[in-house]
Design a protein around this motif. Structure first.
Motif, PDB file in Angstrom:
ATOM      1  N   ARG A  25      -3.305   8.260  -5.183  1.00  0.00           N
ATOM      2  CA  ARG A  25      -3.397   6.974  -4.474  1.00  0.00           C
ATOM      3  C   ARG A  25      -2.586   6.993  -3.179  1.00  0.00           C
ATOM      4  NH1 ARG A  25      -6.407   2.636  -6.917  1.00  0.00           N
ATOM      5  NH2 ARG A  25      -5.633   1.408  -5.175  1.00  0.00           N
ATOM      6  N   ALA A 238       3.109  -3.079  -8.476  1.00  0.00           N
ATOM      7  CA  ALA A 238       2.389  -2.102  -9.296  1.00  0.00           C
ATOM      8  C   ALA A 238       3.321  -0.979  -9.728  1.00  0.00           C
ATOM      9  CB  ALA A 238       1.182  -1.564  -8.542  1.00  0.00           C
ATOM     10  N   PRO A 275      -0.714   2.408 -10.179  1.00  0.00           N
ATOM     11  CA  PRO A 275      -1.843   1.590  -9.734  1.00  0.00           C
ATOM     12  C   PRO A 275      -2.440   0.726 -10.848  1.00  0.00           C
ATOM     13  CG  PRO A 275      -2.086   3.859  -8.986  1.00  0.00           C
ATOM     14  CD  PRO A 275      -0.922   3.846  -9.923  1.00  0.00           C
ATOM     15  N   GLY A 278      -0.887  -3.099 -11.262  1.00  0.00           N
ATOM     16  CA  GLY A 278      -1.137  -4.203 -10.331  1.00  0.00           C
ATOM     17  C   GLY A 278      -2.182  -5.137 -10.928  1.00  0.00           C
ATOM     18  N   GLU A 281      -6.212  -5.937  -6.792  1.00  0.00           N
ATOM     19  CA  GLU A 281      -6.281  -4.797  -5.872  1.00  0.00           C
ATOM     20  C   GLU A 281      -5.276  -4.980  -4.717  1.00  0.00           C
ATOM     21  OE1 GLU A 281      -6.977  -1.136  -4.929  1.00  0.00           O
ATOM     22  OE2 GLU A 281      -7.637  -2.002  -6.845  1.00  0.00           O
ATOM     23  N   HIS A 283      -2.317  -6.286  -4.995  1.00  0.00           N
ATOM     24  CA  HIS A 283      -1.005  -5.868  -5.504  1.00  0.00           C
ATOM     25  C   HIS A 283      -0.866  -4.354  -5.433  1.00  0.00           C
ATOM     26  CE1 HIS A 283      -0.345  -9.730  -8.115  1.00  0.00           C
ATOM     27  NE2 HIS A 283      -0.248  -9.949  -6.819  1.00  0.00           N
ATOM     28  N   VAL A 284      -1.936  -3.670  -5.797  1.00  0.00           N
ATOM     29  CA  VAL A 284      -1.894  -2.208  -5.755  1.00  0.00           C
ATOM     30  C   VAL A 284      -1.764  -1.739  -4.305  1.00  0.00           C
ATOM     31  CG1 VAL A 284      -3.131  -0.080  -6.302  1.00  0.00           C
ATOM     32  CG2 VAL A 284      -3.261  -2.038  -7.867  1.00  0.00           C
ATOM     33  N   HIS A 285      -2.553  -2.362  -3.436  1.00  0.00           N
ATOM     34  CA  HIS A 285      -2.550  -1.959  -2.034  1.00  0.00           C
ATOM     35  C   HIS A 285      -1.167  -2.151  -1.407  1.00  0.00           C
ATOM     36  CE1 HIS A 285      -3.138  -2.549   2.323  1.00  0.00           C
ATOM     37  NE2 HIS A 285      -3.885  -1.467   2.164  1.00  0.00           N
ATOM     38  N   THR A 287       1.692  -2.209  -2.894  1.00  0.00           N
ATOM     39  CA  THR A 287       2.638  -1.243  -3.474  1.00  0.00           C
ATOM     40  C   THR A 287       2.455   0.136  -2.845  1.00  0.00           C
ATOM     41  OG1 THR A 287       2.529  -2.462  -5.561  1.00  0.00           O
ATOM     42  CG2 THR A 287       3.472  -0.234  -5.643  1.00  0.00           C
TER      43      THR A 287
END
Ligand code: ARG
Ligand code: MN
Ligand code: MN
Ligand code: MN
Length: 314
Positions: A25, A238, A275, A278, A281, A283-285, A287
């Protein structure tokens, strides 16, 4: 400046799946291109593969000990190879148990280090003090000379020996420390800038004092071990063990800028990006992109802007 990148898709130092997806990621978010745009040479050593261990019964309550020992042996060798090739080593985790192999390999290649450990947690439980049995809460206990007599030799750990003095370690960002860990930090007199000190002093003074403290002994290569959960979970949610009240994005980045600017940064771990933790998405982005920005800060990205030395106006 050049970066040698090692992916360590390893998650058995804790119990939440997904942290093994961190390296891919972080690469997918453009880390390599963006380092190159800074004028940094980059070599990607790819992802490590880890030995499958069929039977890995808990040892004194600690889980996946054999898998963690074996993975860290491979990582230690990989970090040594990257350092021998002359790069600043970048280890993308994976969980924080990987600091064992990363710091061990870095020391084996370049000699004694200064370690800056940026984290909500101290990760200095011994197998005998851990409540959770998770090795990602224990790596520092295996690395410190001063704790050797308190740490049993675990299966698949006989390849390593402690390689760090507690006087060559500074923690920044702590806010979730177990009682036994707190006792150890006080007993050894470890330098800690917990979140209260970041509030009190401000991050600029924390970084000045960090370097003054470490250099008081001797200027040594710096190993930065950055757990993404040091940053406030509003920005980097995340991750497996989020703790409220963390570093702001700006404080987190300032740490990397200051260490870069010392010219001594020799290896960086970026760990605990998960990932799957999160909720959205976004939240993942947030992080992952923060993780990338922290790494860019380590390699000279400035918020004032950058240009290559050979730039000429069209
Ligand atoms: N202190 C707790 C434990 O021993 C939490 C550790 C969290 N560590 C981490 N690398 N996120 O399990
Ligand atoms: Mn942590
Ligand atoms: Mn300084
Ligand atoms: Mn950690």
């Amino acid at each position: 400046r050049s970066a040698g990148i090692i992916g360590a898709p390893f998650s058995k130092g804790q119990s939440r799946g997904g942290v093994e997806c961190g390296p891919d990621r972080i690469r997918a978010a453009g880390l390599l291109d963006r380092l190159q745009q800074l004028g940094c040479a980059v070599k990607d050593y790819g992802n490590l593969t880890f030995e499958d261990i069929a039977v890995d019964e808990p040892v004194r309550g600690s889980k996946n000990v054999r898998a963690v020992g074996s993975a860290n042996q491979r990582l230690s060798e990989a970090v040594q190879a990257v350092k021998k090739d002359g790069h600043t080593a970048v280890m993308l985790g994976g969980d924080h148990s990987l600091a064992i192999g990363s710091i061990h390999g870095h020391t084996a290649a370049v000699g004694p280090l200064s370690v800056v450990w940026v984290d909500a947690h101290a990760d200095v439980n011994t197998p005998l003090t851990s409540y959770t049995g998770n090795l990602h809460g224990q790596p520092m206990s295996y690395l410190l000379y001063e704790l050797q007599s308190k740490v049993p030799v675990l299966p698949n750990f006989s390849w390593m020996k402690p390689c760090l003095s507690s006087q060559d370690l500074v923690y920044i960002g702590l806010r979730d420390v177990d009682p036994a860990e707190h006792y150890i930090l006080k007993l050894l007199g470890v330098k800690v800038f917990c979140m209260s000190q970041v509030d009190q002093l401000g991050v600029a003074r924390v970084m000045e004092e960090t370097c003054d403290y470490l250099w008081n002994r001797a200027k040594k290569p710096i190993h930065l071990s950055y757990d993404i959960d040091a940053i406030d979970p509003l920005i980097t949610p995340a991750t497996g063990t989020p703790v409220v009240g963390g570093l702001t994005y700006r404080e987190g980045l300032y740490i990397t800028e200051h260490l870069c600017q010392t010219g001594l940064l020799s290896a960086v771990d970026l760990v605990e990006v998960n990932p799957l933790r999160g909720r959205t998405e976004d939240h993942v982005h947030s992080t992952v992109s923060t993780a990338v920005d922290l790494l860019l800060g380590c390699f000279g990205r400035l918020r004032e802007g950058n240009h290559l030395p050979n730039y000429s106006l069209p």
